[in-house]
Design an enzyme around this catalytic site. Structure first.
Site, PDB file in Angstrom:
ATOM      1  N   GLY A  86       8.883  -6.237  -3.494  1.00 47.17           N
ATOM      2  CA  GLY A  86       9.138  -4.837  -3.809  1.00 47.17           C
ATOM      3  C   GLY A  86      10.612  -4.523  -3.970  1.00 47.17           C
ATOM      4  O   GLY A  86      11.444  -5.408  -4.198  1.00 47.17           O
ATOM      5  N   ALA A 171       4.142   0.990   4.953  1.00 48.21           N
ATOM      6  CA  ALA A 171       4.691   2.177   5.609  1.00 48.21           C
ATOM      7  C   ALA A 171       3.871   3.376   5.160  1.00 48.21           C
ATOM      8  O   ALA A 171       3.842   3.703   3.969  1.00 48.21           O
ATOM      9  CB  ALA A 171       6.156   2.373   5.244  1.00 48.21           C
ATOM     10  N   CYS A 187      11.031   2.377  -4.637  1.00 48.62           N
ATOM     11  CA  CYS A 187      10.096   1.437  -5.276  1.00 48.62           C
ATOM     12  C   CYS A 187      10.429   1.159  -6.741  1.00 48.62           C
ATOM     13  O   CYS A 187       9.544   0.789  -7.523  1.00 48.62           O
ATOM     14  CB  CYS A 187       8.664   1.960  -5.174  1.00 48.62           C
ATOM     15  SG  CYS A 187       8.172   2.460  -3.510  1.00 48.62           S
TER      16      CYS A 187
END
Length: 229
Positions: A86, A171, A187
């Site tokens: 990510g 998360a 992101c």
């Protein structure tokens, strides 16, 4: 003399998913612990484990994250580079962090990330919050995670697999300070709208689920979806 357990019983114990509840743990301390957790799983010294915890405010990013997607130098929030998948994301008070350390080879043919997404969707559904996963269009940045039906993101997922053992995790935003997300590109998705259970609950005139309620719902769903056959 204590006799060894039958082979099938030993195998069953190694494959079960153990829930480990922790409190607030500094991000870098948790990452150091994770190295040990992964090694314990690789050596068969521990079962598959789900660690549930929180972090003090921190923005994490990976080697792939463009520098212009990070906060400026005057940001009061600590920046930490990490080895998960990510890009940049935020961890802080009001979030539930889940780290999954398990042997992915034992899970079968269905992908790990898809299982985690579906487990969290099911957990949110039991709490009364509809959620979806999104397919990533070809050539686009990843849409991995869990989303409200209107495409606000409520769960970020970033994992790593080494020697068939996973680490890092997800998360889930219960009631964090969402304004933090205006200071960087979350992101690698410019314009992404982040949300929380508190925000979604307020819009519907509902109480926000407690941390304990969210932990229990997540643990149940993760156990259902990520316990090897």
């Amino acid at each position: 003399m204590k006799l060894p357990k039958p082979v099938e019983e030993q195998r069953s114990e190694r494959r079960r998913l153990e829930r480990v509840d922790l409190g607030e743990v500094p991000y870098e301390a948790a990452q150091a612990d994770m190295v040990r957790w992964v090694e314990e799983r690789k050596q068969g010294l521990a079962a598959n484990r789900l660690f549930l915890l929180t972090h003090p405010a921190v923005i994490t990013y990976t080697a792939r994250t463009p520098k212009d997607q990070l906060p400026d130098a005057e940001s009061p929030i600590t920046l930490v580079q990490t080895d998960r998948g990510g890009h940049a994301t935020y961890h802080g008070p009001g979030q539930l962090i889940g780290y999954l350390v398990l042997n992915v080879r034992e899970l079968g043919p269905r992908g790990l990330i898809r299982r985690v997404e579906q487990a969290l969707i099911d957990a949110l559904d039991t709490l009364g919050f509809p959620a979806i996963r999104r397919e990533t269009p070809p050539g686009s940045e990843s849409l991995v995670g869990v989303w409200a039906p209107d495409h606000r993101k409520i769960v970020s997922i970033g994992m790593r697999i080494s020697g068939s053992v996973s680490s890092h995790g997800f998360a889930l935003s219960i009631a964090p300070d969402l304004s933090v997300y205006t200071t960087f590109t979350a992101c690698a998705l410019p314009g992404v709208r982040m949300t929380s259970l508190a925000e979604l609950a307020a819009e519907r005139g509902l109480p926000t689920p407690t941390n304990a309620e969210v932990r229990d719902a997540v643990a149940r769903a993760i156990t259902t979806h990520l316990t090897p056959p």
